[in-house]
Motif scaffolding. Structure first.
Motif, mmCIF file in Angstrom:
data_model
loop_
_atom_site.group_PDB
_atom_site.id
_atom_site.type_symbol
_atom_site.label_atom_id
_atom_site.label_comp_id
_atom_site.label_asym_id
_atom_site.label_seq_id
_atom_site.Cartn_x
_atom_site.Cartn_y
_atom_site.Cartn_z
ATOM 1 N N ALA A 1 -43.308 -13.550 -30.170
ATOM 2 C CA ALA A 1 -42.345 -14.577 -29.743
ATOM 3 C C ALA A 1 -43.061 -15.599 -28.871
ATOM 4 O O ALA A 1 -43.762 -15.235 -27.920
ATOM 5 C CB ALA A 1 -41.192 -13.952 -28.973
ATOM 6 N N THR A 2 -42.869 -16.866 -29.205
ATOM 7 C CA THR A 2 -43.467 -17.924 -28.395
ATOM 8 C C THR A 2 -42.596 -19.165 -28.460
ATOM 9 O O THR A 2 -41.643 -19.229 -29.235
ATOM 10 C CB THR A 2 -44.904 -18.251 -28.882
ATOM 11 N N ASP A 3 -42.926 -20.141 -27.625
ATOM 12 C CA ASP A 3 -42.176 -21.395 -27.595
ATOM 13 C C ASP A 3 -43.070 -22.446 -26.935
ATOM 14 O O ASP A 3 -43.806 -22.132 -25.986
ATOM 15 C CB ASP A 3 -40.871 -21.224 -26.804
ATOM 16 N N GLN A 4 -43.000 -23.649 -27.423
ATOM 17 C CA GLN A 4 -43.804 -24.723 -26.839
ATOM 18 C C GLN A 4 -43.413 -25.005 -25.392
ATOM 19 O O GLN A 4 -44.224 -25.446 -24.589
ATOM 20 C CB GLN A 4 -43.646 -26.006 -27.668
ATOM 21 N N ASP A 5 -42.146 -24.756 -25.061
ATOM 22 C CA ASP A 5 -41.671 -24.966 -23.693
ATOM 23 C C ASP A 5 -41.582 -23.612 -23.000
ATOM 24 O O ASP A 5 -40.651 -22.840 -23.229
ATOM 25 C CB ASP A 5 -40.311 -25.660 -23.708
ATOM 26 N N GLY B 1 -48.168 -27.654 -18.135
ATOM 27 C CA GLY B 1 -47.105 -28.511 -18.646
ATOM 28 C C GLY B 1 -46.480 -27.989 -19.910
ATOM 29 O O GLY B 1 -46.929 -27.018 -20.520
ATOM 30 N N LYS B 2 -45.436 -28.676 -20.344
ATOM 31 C CA LYS B 2 -44.747 -28.330 -21.570
ATOM 32 C C LYS B 2 -45.687 -28.534 -22.758
ATOM 33 O O LYS B 2 -46.244 -29.594 -22.952
ATOM 34 C CB LYS B 2 -43.499 -29.207 -21.728
ATOM 35 N N GLY B 3 -45.860 -27.482 -23.567
ATOM 36 C CA GLY B 3 -46.655 -27.602 -24.771
ATOM 37 C C GLY B 3 -48.155 -27.523 -24.567
ATOM 38 O O GLY B 3 -48.917 -27.696 -25.519
ATOM 39 N N ASP B 4 -48.618 -27.264 -23.335
ATOM 40 C CA ASP B 4 -50.061 -27.195 -23.087
ATOM 41 C C ASP B 4 -50.637 -25.921 -23.706
ATOM 42 O O ASP B 4 -50.091 -24.837 -23.552
ATOM 43 C CB ASP B 4 -50.348 -27.186 -21.582
ATOM 44 N N GLY B 5 -51.751 -26.040 -24.405
ATOM 45 C CA GLY B 5 -52.426 -24.871 -24.933
ATOM 46 C C GLY B 5 -51.768 -24.348 -26.196
ATOM 47 O O GLY B 5 -50.612 -24.629 -26.479
ATOM 48 N N ASP B 6 -52.524 -23.558 -26.987
ATOM 49 C CA ASP B 6 -52.010 -22.959 -28.209
ATOM 50 C C ASP B 6 -52.010 -21.452 -28.045
ATOM 51 O O ASP B 6 -53.069 -20.807 -28.031
ATOM 52 C CB ASP B 6 -52.861 -23.386 -29.407
ATOM 53 N N ALA B 7 -50.834 -20.884 -27.927
ATOM 54 C CA ALA B 7 -50.718 -19.447 -27.708
ATOM 55 C C ALA B 7 -51.012 -18.647 -28.966
ATOM 56 O O ALA B 7 -51.101 -17.420 -28.912
ATOM 57 C CB ALA B 7 -49.313 -19.115 -27.195
ATOM 58 N N LEU B 8 -51.148 -19.318 -30.115
ATOM 59 C CA LEU B 8 -51.367 -18.624 -31.380
ATOM 60 C C LEU B 8 -52.709 -19.003 -32.002
ATOM 61 O O LEU B 8 -52.883 -18.923 -33.227
ATOM 62 C CB LEU B 8 -50.228 -18.946 -32.353
ATOM 63 N N SER B 9 -53.670 -19.398 -31.194
ATOM 64 C CA SER B 9 -54.947 -19.888 -31.715
ATOM 65 C C SER B 9 -55.727 -18.820 -32.469
ATOM 66 O O SER B 9 -56.607 -19.131 -33.277
ATOM 67 C CB SER B 9 -55.801 -20.447 -30.573
#
Length: 436
Positions: free
Chosen positions: A260-264, A292-300
């Motif tokens: 589970a993830t979300d950009q915010d 910040g909102k959307g910083d980084g890629d949690a699914l890289s």
């Protein structure tokens, strides 16, 4: 407070909302703080009046021939509550705390005016600028569909099958008036009256123990149609507070890998406690890196390995108007444009996550074609390696009510649409896209 005094309070609140352009929920909370003498029953009744006026704002003003807080409330009592002119006059008698007596013009309007000849956006109670969008999807029936979207919503619950069967929870919650939902095999429904107090679900033993979650039946079915299976790798890309994440976990029977993830990242705050209460042990919550909102890629670290990516897309929420009637009057065209860009971006983000043969479930709580059919067509044009799996085909393999449910929905080449008028749920669009 007397019923007449409640009307006066509702008019005062509506005037505040109009004058200061504040959300209705905030105005009601502020009013309750300043009027602590009002009991819970009074506050619930006044809130019911305010929400009903917002539901029938355009049509009430139309029959009264005047767009003021008082006129809209009087019109609502006639249209929504079904009160006669004499009954309304008895409440507006000018006594202490009561609204002033009806004028001759008001009495005449309540007695003789109707919605005959009213434009669709008036009889359907929605902003006029949305008329072309609703006409595109509903045609001549748009006023009827929108009127149903302005109706009062029930309280729907999803039974957590990781912990209990629906029949067991139904028996344990009969004191709440629960009934099985029409379509969802794991849903319960509680009808809500106009002046009903808060049901207090969060204080119920079944909720505390994680046996139930608040979730509209349409949202339950949207997750159901994704057909998440035990043992799969599933990514909830717009998880937010976790409503569909929890539903997916139950469908997977606690087996497989759920991310589970979300950009915010702020939207993810409640999900941890909810997963714990529900007894979900196979879900990993990934918070975006950075501040910040959307910083980084949690699914890289994930590439072409997911069996299913669930996209509960950011949208205008037009399908949930009956739960938040204030939202439709506050909505502006610019907000739609922002949502369209966000939807296209999240769809494109899902592409590299899905393995060959895997699928994307694209879901919105909107009835607007540009957010639904239009986004699916544009996605398929950009990504030729994907094709549409008809949701009715998916449904046919899931449960015995699939044929009747599919017939009740509005089918299109891009997916299916649930609406309050057709399915008795909130408005939800579902499309399933398979990678070749």
């Amino acid at each position: 407070m007397t019923p007449a005094a409640r009307l006066s309070a509702a008019i005062e609140l509506l005037e505040t909302i109009d004058a200061h352009r504040v959300p209705a929920a905030g105005a009601l909370k502020e009013w309750g703080t300043r009027h602590r003498f009002a009991g819970s029953g009074d506050r619930a009744a006044i809130a019911g009046l305010v929400w009903d006026v917002l539901r029938r704002r355009a049509s009430s003003a139309w029959i009264m021939g005047e767009d003021t807080a008082r006129a809209r409330l009087l019109g609502m009592l006639r249209l929504e509550r079904g009160l006669s002119t004499d009954a309304i006059a008895a409440l507006c008698d000018g006594s202490r705390f009561a609204p002033s007596p009806l004028t001759d013009a008001e009495r005449s309007a309540l007695t003789s005016h109707s919605l005959a000849g009213a434009p669709a956006h008036v009889s359907g109670d929605y902003p006029e600028w949305l008329d072309p969008h609703l006409a595109e999807v509903f045609g001549a029936e748009r006023a009827l569909e929108a009127a149903a979207m302005a109706s009062r919503a029930p309280l729907d619950l999803r039974v957590n099958t990781l912990k209990a069967a629906r029949d067991k929870v139904l028996a344990a919650t009969t004191h709440l008036g629960t009934m099985p939902t029409k379509w969802s095999p794991v849903g319960l429904r509680i009808a809500i009256s106009a002046d009903a107090r808060n049901v207090g679900i969060h204080a119920e033993e079944a909720f505390i123990k994680g046996l139930i979650e608040v979730q509209d039946e349409g949202s339950q079915l949207a997750a159901w149609l994704s057909a998440a299976k035990p043992g799969e790798q599933v990514i909830d890309l717009c998880a937010g507070a976790g409503g569909k994440t929890l539903a997916l976990a139950a469908q997977m029977q606690g087996r497989g890998r759920l991310i589970a993830t979300d950009q915010d990242k702020r939207q993810l705050a409640p999900i941890h406690e909810r997963l714990s209460r529900a007894g979900v042990h196979n879900c990993e919550v990934r918070t975006p890196k950075g501040q910040g909102k959307g910083d980084g890629d949690a699914l890289s670290d994930i590439s072409a390995s997911a069996d299913l990516v669930m996209i509960d897309a950011p949208c205008t929420g037009t399908g949930t108007w009956r739960r938040n009637p204030d939202a439709k009057w506050r909505m502006r065209p610019g907000a739609l444009e922002v949502r369209l860009k966000a939807q296209a971006a999240v769809l494109d983000r899902a592409v590299h996550l899905v393995k060959p043969g895997g699928r994307i479930a694209y879901v919105t709580c909107s009835v607007l074609p540009v957010e639904n059919n239009g986004q699916v067509r544009a996605f398929l044009a950009r990504h030729l390696e994907f094709s549409l799996v008809p949701p009715s085909e998916t449904a046919a393999a899931l449960w015995d009510k699939a044929d009747d449910f599919s017939a009740a929905t509005l089918q299109s080449a891009e997916g299916l649409l649930m609406t309050p008028r057709r399915t008795g749920t909130d408005g939800f669009f579902v499309a399933v896209l398979r990678k070749k």
